[in-house]
Design a protein around this motif. Structure first.
Motif, mmCIF file in Angstrom:
data_model
loop_
_atom_site.group_PDB
_atom_site.id
_atom_site.type_symbol
_atom_site.label_atom_id
_atom_site.label_comp_id
_atom_site.label_asym_id
_atom_site.label_seq_id
_atom_site.Cartn_x
_atom_site.Cartn_y
_atom_site.Cartn_z
ATOM 1 N N GLY A 158 0.821 -1.204 0.000
ATOM 2 C CA GLY A 158 0.000 0.000 0.000
ATOM 3 C C GLY A 158 0.858 1.258 0.000
ATOM 4 O O GLY A 158 0.589 2.225 -0.710
ATOM 5 N N GLN A 161 2.354 1.908 -3.386
ATOM 6 C CA GLN A 161 1.420 2.546 -4.309
ATOM 7 C C GLN A 161 1.305 4.034 -3.976
ATOM 8 O O GLN A 161 1.172 4.858 -4.864
ATOM 9 C CB GLN A 161 0.059 1.835 -4.281
ATOM 10 N N THR A 182 -5.511 -0.232 -7.946
ATOM 11 C CA THR A 182 -5.724 -0.957 -6.683
ATOM 12 C C THR A 182 -5.904 -2.453 -6.875
ATOM 13 O O THR A 182 -6.162 -3.175 -5.920
ATOM 14 C CB THR A 182 -6.963 -0.405 -5.945
ATOM 15 N N LEU A 185 -3.850 -4.807 -4.758
ATOM 16 C CA LEU A 185 -3.863 -4.554 -3.314
ATOM 17 C C LEU A 185 -5.025 -5.263 -2.622
ATOM 18 O O LEU A 185 -6.043 -5.549 -3.236
ATOM 19 C CB LEU A 185 -3.970 -3.043 -3.069
ATOM 20 N N GLN A 190 -6.892 -1.207 -0.489
ATOM 21 C CA GLN A 190 -7.566 -0.563 -1.606
ATOM 22 C C GLN A 190 -8.420 0.593 -1.113
ATOM 23 O O GLN A 190 -8.410 1.682 -1.694
ATOM 24 C CB GLN A 190 -8.446 -1.585 -2.341
ATOM 25 N N ILE A 193 -6.300 3.592 -0.464
ATOM 26 C CA ILE A 193 -5.812 4.264 -1.671
ATOM 27 C C ILE A 193 -6.957 5.010 -2.384
ATOM 28 O O ILE A 193 -6.781 6.133 -2.859
ATOM 29 C CB ILE A 193 -5.140 3.246 -2.627
ATOM 30 N N LEU A 194 -8.144 4.401 -2.428
ATOM 31 C CA LEU A 194 -9.279 5.070 -3.064
ATOM 32 C C LEU A 194 -9.618 6.354 -2.315
ATOM 33 O O LEU A 194 -9.895 7.390 -2.923
ATOM 34 C CB LEU A 194 -10.501 4.144 -3.108
ATOM 35 N N VAL A 217 -14.990 0.121 -7.856
ATOM 36 C CA VAL A 217 -14.003 1.209 -7.841
ATOM 37 C C VAL A 217 -14.496 2.363 -8.724
ATOM 38 O O VAL A 217 -14.392 3.537 -8.365
ATOM 39 C CB VAL A 217 -12.634 0.690 -8.331
#
Lengths: 323, 324
Positions: A158, A161, A182, A185, A190, A193-194, A217
């Motif tokens: 993570g 990223q 993502t 991940l 995820q 990150i989102l 997503v």
């Protein structure tokens, strides 16, 4: 205002087996500050179309056969390599799926993160480092000032990223392209990150293109959605139009076939068959072999995009207008 | 009804070695560390968790692809841990496995016939080819693979079709239990539902039991009667599918469920999420007390001191949390 305007892009690959029409009809307009989601299965041409814009297609065997991609009035497809290099990475940045393989394991984060500044700006080394730390703070990496001197293996998936996102943002780009950011991940990572991507877009006004096969997503991030199938854009519209009023049978089938956490369902109606071989594409609609609403005309003619009058919503289907 | 598969306090550990000649053990990775559950005949137990939580190791440990350190495994009344290698070879007919990646799990030099017939030859020894062929064709029918493909090689098939070949191979010896390790994760979205539907059909037809290992909660929800959630080598929550999604008890399950984005923009704009901090801690030295205490959003003092018991919180809903 449109930052990027792509029209009728066609990218073909000339292979021994024949011509692979990886992207055969692709157009979109990206407005400033907007997030465009591109959805498609593997081989649908979603990555190839975006890579074509940035000159990242191996030539040969690839060739951009037709199309136009206007970035602030200049056609990206007509630019020389050196002109393109001034845009790519600086004004249009990209993050890739796998943060494990996109970083060089031998180089410290500081070196990789600020390399792009050395290329595109005349900042001094200490300015570059300061900007690197600033970007790492922005993407939520704790202790950025010391961690910037670490190697990639010292970061978790993570966090790597996040480094990739920091690297993309370091030049203040107009457009960020995220190719399956993502997918590699875990769900809890995820979600982090989102959240970061949503948050960043609120802070910095940039346009985002997000490429993924995950409709969840897309629902979370996108303002507009573009559905690809077998190298063709089959549907495009505002996110709500695509999810609540899908017009193309492929989009409809895809949404119905998803197992979902938020809906109870007994049976999953799946789309029969599998995506076509792009070398063997016949005339007619690309989805016709799998389409439950297929008619004679679908096998004979490739449909042209039909606009729904109510909004900016198009579907490439003979029947969508009266659906 | 007695359980087809019963696992009690199963532990699978891997020593971490250092040194080329004089190897010494520097640490132990407790991939599966005290797991118990039961699976009824004809039912599916979904096993979810993030990468590195030990879910695949558990699946492989059950059919002794890994040797457990301790614990009991009973399949159909027989003790699997005590079986000799010879016995195991015969009994493995009853419990098969489907792997994630149908590009890697099929030998590219073997035809569909060779692949599906291999378990038959292994179990029966040399047999009349026609009998074998009849069996192979029937198996191809049951996974909806056209009979004309029998002489083809794996590279001629799409991912979904390859997974059908792998499923036919797993069915060849009429097993009662199939361990499905991420069987749809490598497939395209429009193909995933086809394979899920096929697995459900086959379960009804042959009264199969599945241990369905996946990180995809939506797929697990669709196929399972019961669901176990794993975190760092332990099951932290176990409940019926409806119960788990209606009233998740463990904070990790709650976070996991809230992390999955729904394909529904309106809901996504309004949903409140539980964001977990950080990443999975190093599994060779899990945190003291509750293993989830480094990331938990509800953590209290007690969580750092005592490891919570895995207890029934009512109606066969188990959770390992001090707060539930």
């Amino acid at each position: 205002m449109a930052v990027l305007d792509v029209k009728n892009l066609k990218t073909y690959f000339y292979t021994r087996e024949g011509v692979v029409k990886a992207v055969d009809d692709f157009s979109f307009t990206l407005e400033m500050g907007m997030t465009l989601g591109i959805v498609g299965e593997s081989g649908s041409g979603k990555s190839v179309s975006v890579c074509s814009l940035l000159g990242l297609i191996p030539k040969p065997p690839g060739r951009i056969v037709a199309g136009q991609a206007l970035y602030r009035g200049n056609d990206l497809l007509q630019m020389s390599e050196s002109q393109l290099r001034r845009v790519r990475g600086k004004k249009i940045a990209m993050i890739f799926q796998d943060p494990m393989t996109s970083l060089n394991p031998y180089l410290r984060i500081a070196t990789q993160l600020t390399e792009v500044l050395a290329m595109h700006t005349d900042m001094t080394a200490s300015q570059r480092l300061a900007r690197g730390i600033e970007c790492m703070n922005l993407v939520g990496i704790p202790n950025a000032a010391s961690r910037i001197h670490d190697y990639p293996h010292q970061f978790s998936g993570g966090m790597r990223q996040r480094v990739m996102i920091a690297m993309a943002l370091i030049t203040d780009p107009d457009i960020l392209i995220a190719d399956e950011p993502t997918t590699a991940l875990d769900v809890t990572i995820q979600a982090q990150i989102l959240d970061l991507l949503v948050d960043l877009q609120r802070k910095i006004r940039m346009s985002v293109i997000i490429i993924t096969h995950d409709l969840g997503v897309i629902a979370r991030l996108s303002d507009r959605v573009l559905i690809m199938y077998a190298g063709n854009k089959v549907e495009e519209g505002a996110a709500d139009d695509i999810f609540y009023r899908p017009q193309h049978p492929y989009t409809q089938g895809l949404l119905r076939s998803l197992p979902r956490l938020d809906v109870e369902h007994e049976e999953l109606p799946s789309i029969a068959g599998s995506p076509p071989d792009l070398v063997l594409l016949k005339q007619g609609c690309v989805f016709a072999p799998r389409c439950p609403q297929r008619q004679a005309v679908c096998v004979e003619d490739r449909p042209i995009p039909i606009k729904r009058a109510s909004s900016q919503h198009t579907a490439k289907c003979h029947w969508s207008a009266d659906a | 009804m007695s359980a087809l598969l019963r696992v009690e306090d199963l532990r699978v550990h891997f020593p971490i070695l250092k040194g080329a000649i004089f190897q010494r053990r520097v640490a132990v990775l407790k991939a599966v560390d005290g797991v118990s559950f039961a699976l009824q005949a004809g039912e599916t137990l979904g096993l979810v968790g993030e990468s590195g939580c030990g879910k695949s190791t558990l699946g492989r440990g059950i059919i002794r692809l890994y040797q457990p350190v301790s614990g009991q495994i009973t399949i159909d009344g027989e003790d699997v841990v005590a079986m000799s290698a010879d016995e195991l070879k015969h009994k493995r007919a009853g419990f098969q496995m489907i792997f994630q990646d149908p590009y890697a799990s099929l030998n590219p030099r073997m035809t569909v016939f060779d692949i599906i017939a291999e378990p038959l030859y292994t179990a029966w020894g040399r047999r009349d080819r026609n009998v074998v062929k009849r069996n192979v064709l029937e198996l191809m029918d049951s996974v909806s693979l056209a009979r004309k493909f029998i002489r083809r090689y794996p590279h001629e098939f799409s991912g979904g079709q390859r997974q059908r070949i792998a499923i036919a191979r797993a069915l060849a010896l009429k097993p009662k239990l199939i361990i499905c390790d991420e069987p749809v994760s490598a497939l395209d979205v429009s193909i995933q539902s086809q394979i899920l539907n096929l697995l459900i059909e086959l379960q009804r037809e042959f009264n199969l039991s599945y241990l369905f290992i996946s990180h995809d909660l939506s797929a697990v929800k669709h196929i399972s009667q019961n669901i176990a959630v794993m975190y760092l080598g332990k099951i932290v929550e176990l409940a019926s599918c409806e119960e788990l999604f209606r009233a998740p008890q463990h904070p990790y399950t709650q976070a996991l469920l809230s992390a999955v984005p729904y394909p529904d923009p309106r809901q996504e704009r309004q949903r409140r999420r539980i964001l977990l901090r950080d990443d999975l801690p190093d599994p060779t030295c899990p945190p003291r007390g509750c293993r989830f205490n480094t990331r938990c959003h509800k953590v209290v003092d007690k969580c750092y001191r005592d490891e919570p018991l895995f207890k029934d919180v009512g109606g066969k809903h188990f959770s390992a949390c001090h707060l539930s």
